[in-house]
Design an enzyme around this catalytic site. Structure first.
Site, short mmCIF file in Angstrom:
data_model
loop_
_atom_site.label_atom_id
_atom_site.label_comp_id
_atom_site.label_asym_id
_atom_site.label_seq_id
_atom_site.Cartn_x
_atom_site.Cartn_y
_atom_site.Cartn_z
N ALA A 16 -8.04 32.41 8.72
CA ALA A 16 -9.28 33.12 9.07
C ALA A 16 -9.08 34.38 9.91
O ALA A 16 -10.06 35.03 10.26
CB ALA A 16 -10.23 32.17 9.80
N ASN A 92 -9.21 29.19 2.36
CA ASN A 92 -8.95 30.61 2.07
C ASN A 92 -7.47 30.98 2.23
O ASN A 92 -7.01 31.93 1.58
CB ASN A 92 -9.81 31.46 3.02
CG ASN A 92 -9.35 32.89 3.09
OD1 ASN A 92 -9.64 33.68 2.19
ND2 ASN A 92 -8.59 33.25 4.13
N SER A 144 -8.69 32.86 -7.63
CA SER A 144 -8.45 34.26 -7.97
C SER A 144 -8.79 34.46 -9.44
O SER A 144 -8.64 33.54 -10.24
CB SER A 144 -6.98 34.62 -7.74
OG SER A 144 -6.68 35.89 -8.31
N TYR A 157 1.91 32.26 -8.33
CA TYR A 157 0.58 32.50 -7.75
C TYR A 157 -0.52 32.14 -8.75
O TYR A 157 -1.47 31.43 -8.40
CB TYR A 157 0.48 33.98 -7.35
CG TYR A 157 -0.84 34.38 -6.72
CD1 TYR A 157 -1.13 34.07 -5.39
CD2 TYR A 157 -1.79 35.09 -7.45
CE1 TYR A 157 -2.33 34.45 -4.81
CE2 TYR A 157 -3.00 35.48 -6.87
CZ TYR A 157 -3.26 35.15 -5.55
OH TYR A 157 -4.46 35.53 -4.98
N LYS A 161 -3.39 29.23 -8.43
CA LYS A 161 -4.82 29.54 -8.44
C LYS A 161 -5.54 28.86 -9.60
O LYS A 161 -6.70 28.43 -9.46
CB LYS A 161 -5.03 31.05 -8.47
CG LYS A 161 -4.56 31.76 -7.20
CD LYS A 161 -5.27 31.26 -5.95
CE LYS A 161 -4.96 32.09 -4.72
NZ LYS A 161 -5.68 31.59 -3.52
N ILE A 190 -9.16 42.81 -4.03
CA ILE A 190 -9.91 43.03 -2.79
C ILE A 190 -9.00 43.77 -1.80
O ILE A 190 -7.82 43.43 -1.67
CB ILE A 190 -10.35 41.67 -2.18
CG1 ILE A 190 -11.09 40.80 -3.23
CG2 ILE A 190 -11.22 41.90 -0.94
CD1 ILE A 190 -12.33 41.40 -3.83
#
Ligand code: NAD
Length: 252
Positions: A16, A92, A144, A157, A161, A190
């Site tokens: 976070a 997250n 993702s 990755y 995901k 992002i």
């Protein structure tokens, strides 16, 4: 409306201190949610975020745990439970690895899957142990668009995901009867430390921007989707993957 719905609830956001996690923690705190700021060895950043939230009249606490470490995660959830019920979880925390598949070692694979998939599994399990008897809770897992699309040089990755998407849908089915909603977001590119010209090859950045909206999204745009899914406004949503992605993936 959203403020009232959320006030007094407690959330844990993993990873976070930066990027999407930080924006989510701030957005939840602004709605009256008390937020546990999970981090891995980022004490200063976590403390500064806690101070920022507190200065704005919110409540937050920093809590360290490497989500790939089962004992650390168990201790984190024990500490949280001692302080009171956990209502909301945002998984997250994540790492990314750019490597050709044939150079992806067992250690690389274990690292990426250990954080990005096993970390989510583990935090979901600890949270659901606490939420199930209370028949209350909402979880959002950060996947993702690459979990749907796949991407060369990012096999570990993308596999992790895609696993998060399957995990989210399966848990949603299993825990709907307990009144717990489990959804996910599958963001496109992002603008965070993870996707920046300093860390990514020119080839990656060119691919990331070859999407209908032709720009990176902001952490706040993803946080808005996460907050919605956690909120009572999303009371009929479970097992869904929302895609704040600029149109990169429109399939689910
Ligand atoms: P980021 O690097 O700013 O955030 C990742 C956070 O996870 C960092 O704070 C990091 O310290 C933390 N973290 C990493 N390993 C950890 C561990 N073992 N234990 C606890 N915390 C750990 O990047 P971001 O873009 O904000 O990423 C957040 C999430 O969004 C990740 O799951 C990422 O895969 C996902 N995502 C990002 C994008 C993008 O384009 N930025 C796109 C789709 C999905």
């Amino acid at each position: 409306m959203a403020t009232k719905c959320f006030a007094g609830q407690t959330a844990l956001v993993t990873g976070a201190t930066t990027g999407i996690g930080r924006a989510t923690a701030l957005a939840l705190a602004a709605r009256g949610v008390r937020v546990w700021i999970n981090h891995r060895d980022q004490h200063d950043l976590a403390q500064r975020l806690v101070e920022q939230i507190t200065a704005n009249g919110g409540n937050a606490w920093a809590i360290e745990a490497d989500v790939s470490d089962p004992a650390a995660v168990a201790a984190m959830f024990e500490t949280i439970e001692e302080q009171g019920p956990l209502d909301l979880l945002v998984n997250n925390a994540g790492v990314i690895l750019e490597k050709p598949f044939l150079e992806t070692s067992e250690a690389d694979w274990a690292l990426v899957l250990g954080v990005d998939l096993a970390g989510v599994y583990r935090c979901c399990r600890h949270a659901l142990v606490q939420m199930k008897p209370r028949r209350n809770g909402a979880i959002v897992n950060v996947a993702s668009d690459l979990g749907f699309l796949g991407r060369e040089q990012y096999v570990a990755y993308c596999t992790a995901k895609a696993g998060v998407i399957g995990l989210t849908r399966s848990l949603a089915r299993e825990f709907a009867i307990d009144g717990i909603r489990i959804n996910g977001v599958a963001p496109g590119p992002i603008a965070t430390a993870m996707v920046s010209p300093e860390h990514m090859s020119d080839e990656w950045m060119a691919k990331e921007l070859a999407i209908p909206m032709a720009r990176l999204g902001t952490p706040e745009e993803v946080a808005a989707a996460i907050v919605f899914l956690l909120s009572p406004q999303a009371s009929y949503f479970t097992g869904q993957m929302l895609g704040p992605n600029g149109g990169s993936w429109m399939g689910a």
